[in-house]
Motif scaffolding. Structure first.
Motif, PDB file in Angstrom:
ATOM      1  N   PHE A 243       0.901  -1.322  -0.069  1.00 52.99           N
ATOM      2  CA  PHE A 243      -0.104   0.244   0.009  1.00 52.99           C
ATOM      3  C   PHE A 243       1.046   1.217  -0.040  1.00 52.99           C
ATOM      4  O   PHE A 243       0.484   2.283   0.641  1.00 52.99           O
ATOM      5  N   ALA A 244       1.992   1.248  -0.699  1.00 54.01           N
ATOM      6  CA  ALA A 244       2.726   2.266  -0.865  1.00 54.01           C
ATOM      7  C   ALA A 244       2.453   3.511  -1.811  1.00 54.01           C
ATOM      8  O   ALA A 244       1.340   2.995  -2.408  1.00 54.01           O
ATOM      9  N   ASP A 245       3.298   4.445  -1.958  1.00 53.04           N
ATOM     10  CA  ASP A 245       2.611   5.247  -2.905  1.00 53.04           C
ATOM     11  C   ASP A 245       2.789   4.855  -4.190  1.00 53.04           C
ATOM     12  O   ASP A 245       2.028   5.087  -5.395  1.00 53.04           O
ATOM     13  N   ILE A 246       3.921   4.269  -4.573  1.00 55.42           N
ATOM     14  CA  ILE A 246       4.410   3.532  -5.750  1.00 55.42           C
ATOM     15  C   ILE A 246       4.249   2.042  -5.627  1.00 55.42           C
ATOM     16  O   ILE A 246       5.088   1.552  -4.652  1.00 55.42           O
ATOM     17  N   ARG A 247       3.337   1.419  -6.218  1.00 57.39           N
ATOM     18  CA  ARG A 247       3.268  -0.071  -6.018  1.00 57.39           C
ATOM     19  C   ARG A 247       3.723  -0.805  -7.395  1.00 57.39           C
ATOM     20  O   ARG A 247       3.025  -0.680  -8.277  1.00 57.39           O
ATOM     21  N   ILE A 248       4.606  -1.714  -7.110  1.00 55.90           N
ATOM     22  CA  ILE A 248       5.105  -2.199  -8.641  1.00 55.90           C
ATOM     23  C   ILE A 248       4.749  -3.775  -8.399  1.00 55.90           C
ATOM     24  O   ILE A 248       4.982  -4.656  -7.588  1.00 55.90           O
ATOM     25  N   TYR A 249       4.410  -3.929  -9.710  1.00 65.17           N
ATOM     26  CA  TYR A 249       4.056  -5.249 -10.109  1.00 65.17           C
ATOM     27  C   TYR A 249       5.185  -5.762 -10.905  1.00 65.17           C
ATOM     28  O   TYR A 249       5.195  -5.229 -12.040  1.00 65.17           O
ATOM     29  N   THR A 250       5.521  -7.102 -10.494  1.00 65.88           N
ATOM     30  CA  THR A 250       6.754  -7.677 -11.280  1.00 65.88           C
ATOM     31  C   THR A 250       6.252  -9.022 -11.846  1.00 65.88           C
ATOM     32  O   THR A 250       7.163  -9.583 -12.350  1.00 65.88           O
ATOM     33  N   GLY A 251       5.104  -9.250 -11.829  1.00 68.24           N
ATOM     34  CA  GLY A 251       4.883 -10.724 -11.947  1.00 68.24           C
ATOM     35  C   GLY A 251       4.419 -10.842 -13.515  1.00 68.24           C
ATOM     36  O   GLY A 251       4.387 -12.101 -13.936  1.00 68.24           O
ATOM     37  N   GLY A 252       4.121 -10.016 -14.375  1.00 68.03           N
ATOM     38  CA  GLY A 252       3.968 -10.234 -15.896  1.00 68.03           C
ATOM     39  C   GLY A 252       5.099  -9.743 -16.779  1.00 68.03           C
ATOM     40  O   GLY A 252       6.116  -9.824 -16.525  1.00 68.03           O
ATOM     41  N   GLU A 253       4.916  -9.465 -18.104  1.00 67.54           N
ATOM     42  CA  GLU A 253       5.774  -8.996 -18.970  1.00 67.54           C
ATOM     43  C   GLU A 253       5.670  -7.741 -19.426  1.00 67.54           C
ATOM     44  O   GLU A 253       6.694  -7.098 -20.021  1.00 67.54           O
ATOM     45  N   ASP A 254       4.719  -6.875 -18.991  1.00 68.93           N
ATOM     46  CA  ASP A 254       4.457  -5.454 -19.563  1.00 68.93           C
ATOM     47  C   ASP A 254       5.309  -4.572 -18.679  1.00 68.93           C
ATOM     48  O   ASP A 254       5.522  -4.944 -17.442  1.00 68.93           O
TER      49      ASP A 254
END
Length: 244
Positions: free
Chosen positions: A95-106
């Protein structure tokens, strides 16, 4: 080897009025006058989305990400902070200001203060490129440039790239990408007010690679892997040291 042009897609604000409201609440100088033409080709044209200088942004991961992967992203992202008066606080929270998703390819990111509009149930950035990829450093720098509010340099109002538009459309049509997407990500120019008087910089980390076969004549841009001199100068200007 050159890579495809559409490496990243900064996400448009779903609500332009809300986007402007949070941008101006964060930093009143985000308000910009209209371009001399009296109109903007893009909805971003009337205001920028920079954070307040000196701001601390919390950064977290939206999915399970190995510690080594997190550390690699943090190390690259912090390169911007050598020049911009901001702080990144990498936290163990989704729940940070910037939330990074690393699970895909995009690879994509909300631009600047638009991250504040994203639902807490959504990531604000996707970093699908993995640390063992040669483009990892370039991709992280590029996406965190969007976090700082930077737009694509190849869409600079003075970027007179000699696109061969029919070939460009045909190339991406073969990949299932329509003309509107090509227009938004490649051909449309940003409002000149957002360039803030800077010169076009083909060495910018925010520039896509440009393939010669999509231009007229002998014109191309390779893959930029590092912050250019003008990248550093620009973020130092928009995020100056705050005098007490």
């Amino acid at each position: 080897m050159m890579c495809d042009l559409l490496l990243c897609k900064p996400l448009p604000a779903l609500d332009i009025a809300a986007s402007r409201r949070v941008a101006l609440a964060e930093r009143p100088t985000n308000a910009l006058s209209a371009s001399s033409s009296g109109r903007s080709k893009r909805a971003l044209g009337q205001f920028s989305k920079f954070w307040a200088p000196g701001r601390t942004l919390t950064v977290g991961f939206f999915n399970e990400t190995p510690v080594e992967h997190q550390a690699a992203i943090e190390k690259v992202a912090r390169q911007w902070l050598c020049w911009a008066n901001l702080k990144f606080d990498f936290v163990d929270s989704p729940f940070a200001d910037i939330r990074i998703y690393t699970g895909g390819e995009d690879n994509y990111s909300q631009v600047g203060t638009d991250a504040l509009l994203a639902s807490p149930m959504d990531a604000t950035m996707a970093l699908g490129t993995k640390p063992d990829d040669p483009l990892f450093g370039r991709t992280v720098l590029h996406e965190f440039g969007h976090v700082l509010g930077l737009l694509h340099e190849h869409q600079h109002p003075k970027a007179d790239i000699p696109w061969d538009v029919p070939k460009l459309y045909a190339y991406f049509a073969a990949k299932g990408i329509d003309q509107q997407t090509v227009d938004i990500n490649l051909l449309d120019k940003i409002d000149k007010a957002l360039a803030k008087g800077t010169a076009y910089d083909r060495t910018s980390i925010m520039h896509y690679s440009v393939l010669q076969e999509q231009t007229v004549g002998d014109w191309e841009v390779g893959i930029n892997h590092t912050l250019s001199r003008r990248d550093r100068k620009f973020v130092r200007r928009i995020y100056p040291e705050v005098v007490a």
